[in-house]
Design a protein around this motif. Sequence first.
Motif, PDB file in Angstrom:
ATOM      1  N   TRP A  99     -30.887  35.855  84.035  1.00  0.00           N
ATOM      2  CA  TRP A  99     -30.359  37.207  85.148  1.00  0.00           C
ATOM      3  C   TRP A  99     -29.382  36.797  86.440  1.00  0.00           C
ATOM      4  O   TRP A  99     -29.044  37.266  86.622  1.00  0.00           O
ATOM      5  CB  TRP A  99     -31.810  37.581  85.381  1.00  0.00           C
ATOM      6  CG  TRP A  99     -31.191  39.082  85.595  1.00  0.00           C
ATOM      7  CD1 TRP A  99     -31.709  39.575  86.833  1.00  0.00           C
ATOM      8  CD2 TRP A  99     -30.648  40.132  85.612  1.00  0.00           C
ATOM      9  NE1 TRP A  99     -31.156  40.188  87.365  1.00  0.00           N
ATOM     10  CE2 TRP A  99     -30.905  41.104  86.400  1.00  0.00           C
ATOM     11  CE3 TRP A  99     -31.141  40.660  84.224  1.00  0.00           C
ATOM     12  CZ2 TRP A  99     -30.502  42.446  85.689  1.00  0.00           C
ATOM     13  CZ3 TRP A  99     -30.544  42.075  83.678  1.00  0.00           C
ATOM     14  CH2 TRP A  99     -30.174  42.936  84.808  1.00  0.00           C
ATOM     15  N   ALA A 104     -21.735  37.777  82.782  1.00  0.00           N
ATOM     16  CA  ALA A 104     -22.271  38.905  81.912  1.00  0.00           C
ATOM     17  C   ALA A 104     -22.044  38.413  80.528  1.00  0.00           C
ATOM     18  O   ALA A 104     -22.574  38.547  79.104  1.00  0.00           O
ATOM     19  CB  ALA A 104     -21.209  39.823  81.786  1.00  0.00           C
ATOM     20  N   ASP A 105     -20.655  37.902  79.892  1.00  0.00           N
ATOM     21  CA  ASP A 105     -20.847  36.798  79.097  1.00  0.00           C
ATOM     22  C   ASP A 105     -21.714  36.022  78.153  1.00  0.00           C
ATOM     23  O   ASP A 105     -22.738  36.275  77.535  1.00  0.00           O
ATOM     24  CB  ASP A 105     -19.326  36.620  78.487  1.00  0.00           C
ATOM     25  CG  ASP A 105     -18.420  37.263  78.388  1.00  0.00           C
ATOM     26  OD1 ASP A 105     -19.328  39.068  78.243  1.00  0.00           O
ATOM     27  OD2 ASP A 105     -17.268  37.134  78.422  1.00  0.00           O
ATOM     28  N   GLU A 106     -22.183  35.534  79.257  1.00  0.00           N
ATOM     29  CA  GLU A 106     -23.020  34.428  78.623  1.00  0.00           C
ATOM     30  C   GLU A 106     -24.356  34.794  78.850  1.00  0.00           C
ATOM     31  O   GLU A 106     -25.525  34.446  77.648  1.00  0.00           O
ATOM     32  CB  GLU A 106     -23.057  33.168  80.270  1.00  0.00           C
ATOM     33  CG  GLU A 106     -21.922  32.264  80.011  1.00  0.00           C
ATOM     34  CD  GLU A 106     -21.552  31.603  81.076  1.00  0.00           C
ATOM     35  OE1 GLU A 106     -21.446  30.408  80.982  1.00  0.00           O
ATOM     36  OE2 GLU A 106     -22.927  31.414  82.224  1.00  0.00           O
ATOM     37  N   LEU A 107     -24.789  35.928  79.553  1.00  0.00           N
ATOM     38  CA  LEU A 107     -26.146  36.544  79.154  1.00  0.00           C
ATOM     39  C   LEU A 107     -26.579  36.962  78.538  1.00  0.00           C
ATOM     40  O   LEU A 107     -26.980  37.500  77.658  1.00  0.00           O
ATOM     41  CB  LEU A 107     -26.186  37.318  80.883  1.00  0.00           C
ATOM     42  CG  LEU A 107     -27.257  38.330  80.867  1.00  0.00           C
ATOM     43  CD1 LEU A 107     -29.026  37.686  81.139  1.00  0.00           C
ATOM     44  CD2 LEU A 107     -27.028  38.847  82.251  1.00  0.00           C
ATOM     45  N   ASN A 108     -25.160  37.690  77.683  1.00  0.00           N
ATOM     46  CA  ASN A 108     -25.401  38.650  76.744  1.00  0.00           C
ATOM     47  C   ASN A 108     -25.309  37.823  75.981  1.00  0.00           C
ATOM     48  O   ASN A 108     -26.614  38.197  74.510  1.00  0.00           O
ATOM     49  CB  ASN A 108     -23.691  39.997  76.144  1.00  0.00           C
ATOM     50  CG  ASN A 108     -24.055  40.267  75.227  1.00  0.00           C
ATOM     51  OD1 ASN A 108     -24.865  41.038  74.761  1.00  0.00           O
ATOM     52  ND2 ASN A 108     -23.165  39.542  73.916  1.00  0.00           N
ATOM     53  N   GLN A 109     -24.815  36.244  75.500  1.00  0.00           N
ATOM     54  CA  GLN A 109     -24.923  35.332  74.840  1.00  0.00           C
ATOM     55  C   GLN A 109     -26.627  34.805  74.289  1.00  0.00           C
ATOM     56  O   GLN A 109     -27.541  35.063  73.036  1.00  0.00           O
ATOM     57  CB  GLN A 109     -24.292  34.731  74.159  1.00  0.00           C
ATOM     58  CG  GLN A 109     -24.865  33.604  73.355  1.00  0.00           C
ATOM     59  CD  GLN A 109     -23.915  31.966  73.603  1.00  0.00           C
ATOM     60  OE1 GLN A 109     -22.851  31.394  72.844  1.00  0.00           O
ATOM     61  NE2 GLN A 109     -24.428  31.573  74.549  1.00  0.00           N
ATOM     62  N   GLY A 111     -29.227  37.005  75.831  1.00  0.00           N
ATOM     63  CA  GLY A 111     -30.709  38.018  75.888  1.00  0.00           C
ATOM     64  C   GLY A 111     -30.299  37.872  73.831  1.00  0.00           C
ATOM     65  O   GLY A 111     -30.658  38.747  73.623  1.00  0.00           O
ATOM     66  N   LYS A 112     -29.114  38.161  72.953  1.00  0.00           N
ATOM     67  CA  LYS A 112     -28.879  37.434  71.654  1.00  0.00           C
ATOM     68  C   LYS A 112     -29.921  36.693  71.020  1.00  0.00           C
ATOM     69  O   LYS A 112     -30.084  37.075  69.744  1.00  0.00           O
ATOM     70  CB  LYS A 112     -28.049  37.568  71.335  1.00  0.00           C
ATOM     71  CG  LYS A 112     -27.619  37.721  69.015  1.00  0.00           C
ATOM     72  CD  LYS A 112     -25.922  38.373  69.166  1.00  0.00           C
ATOM     73  CE  LYS A 112     -24.987  36.546  69.743  1.00  0.00           C
ATOM     74  NZ  LYS A 112     -23.908  36.747  68.906  1.00  0.00           N
ATOM     75  N   HIS A 113     -29.496  36.054  72.106  1.00  0.00           N
ATOM     76  CA  HIS A 113     -30.714  34.653  71.121  1.00  0.00           C
ATOM     77  C   HIS A 113     -32.590  34.820  71.380  1.00  0.00           C
ATOM     78  O   HIS A 113     -33.155  34.082  70.406  1.00  0.00           O
ATOM     79  CB  HIS A 113     -30.210  33.197  71.904  1.00  0.00           C
ATOM     80  CG  HIS A 113     -28.736  32.825  71.182  1.00  0.00           C
ATOM     81  ND1 HIS A 113     -27.916  31.647  72.080  1.00  0.00           N
ATOM     82  CD2 HIS A 113     -27.748  33.222  70.839  1.00  0.00           C
ATOM     83  CE1 HIS A 113     -27.401  31.720  71.439  1.00  0.00           C
ATOM     84  NE2 HIS A 113     -26.907  32.673  70.679  1.00  0.00           N
ATOM     85  N   GLU A 129     -22.895  32.335  64.948  1.00  0.00           N
ATOM     86  CA  GLU A 129     -21.428  32.163  65.907  1.00  0.00           C
ATOM     87  C   GLU A 129     -21.124  31.291  65.128  1.00  0.00           C
ATOM     88  O   GLU A 129     -20.319  31.126  65.966  1.00  0.00           O
ATOM     89  CB  GLU A 129     -23.216  32.209  67.141  1.00  0.00           C
ATOM     90  CG  GLU A 129     -23.593  32.988  67.801  1.00  0.00           C
ATOM     91  CD  GLU A 129     -24.259  33.079  68.714  1.00  0.00           C
ATOM     92  OE1 GLU A 129     -24.970  34.460  69.104  1.00  0.00           O
ATOM     93  OE2 GLU A 129     -24.790  31.381  69.095  1.00  0.00           O
ATOM     94  N   LYS A 140     -26.805  26.494  75.195  1.00  0.00           N
ATOM     95  CA  LYS A 140     -27.532  27.991  74.183  1.00  0.00           C
ATOM     96  C   LYS A 140     -28.785  27.033  73.858  1.00  0.00           C
ATOM     97  O   LYS A 140     -29.021  26.185  73.862  1.00  0.00           O
ATOM     98  CB  LYS A 140     -27.074  27.385  72.668  1.00  0.00           C
ATOM     99  CG  LYS A 140     -26.082  28.178  72.152  1.00  0.00           C
ATOM    100  CD  LYS A 140     -25.903  27.581  70.657  1.00  0.00           C
ATOM    101  CE  LYS A 140     -24.257  29.161  70.626  1.00  0.00           C
ATOM    102  NZ  LYS A 140     -23.867  29.102  69.293  1.00  0.00           N
TER     103      LYS A 140
END
Length: 230
Positions: A99, A104-109, A111-113, A129, A140
């Motif tokens: 956070w 944004a894109d990295e945080l989205n990934q 969050g998915k993980h 992926e 990751k």
Amino acid sequence: MITLPTPNLSHPKYRPDIDGLRAIAVLSVVTFHAFPTWIKGGFIGVDVFFVISGFLISTIIFESLDKGTFSFAEFYVRRIRRIFPALILVLSACLAFGWMVLIADELNQLGKHIVGGALFASNFVLWSEAGYFDNSAETKPLLHLWSLGIEEQFYILWPFVLWFFWKRKFNLITLTFLIAACSFYLNLRGVKKDPVATFYLPQNRFWELLCGSILAWVVLYKKMHVKALD
């Protein structure tokens, strides 16, 4: 706080030799990632860990079924108590750090993980992926949870399988051999056709945990036969 009645499940005695194997397995993986040119093949520590997990879990299930004391509720509560505290800490720390420092894109990934890790489905998330446009492993931080996903999927399914066939008086070691052989066949076939899926999908990995299950059966019932002879 989850409370339980008097424990019904068998609880294997502490095995320092198994703890030693765990330490060797973990150190081999960590050293391999830190110095890949120095210790080649250190990733085999994950396979060793799978066999150990299959051995310990199957020992508990086999003994408890024989005694008629197996409890699904107690089995899964034990797993929750053992795994969730450390898992929640890791996921929370990664989320807090992400956070603050990720875009944004990295945080989205991430969050998915995190969701995949919490649901014990990291191996499926990472498999989805994989491909030409996949990000590098260094981005990751929860990549290692793929193995936890496979272990937990085994822990969810295997007690039900054993209990179902035990109720029907099916020979459990024969069942274990059959499922392990099918999984091993899928692994060998998949390595040539789709190595990424073979790496991540549980049906191609369960044979390793089932090798531990076979060892558990041999150790347990060999001891029982010796006692009967005495």
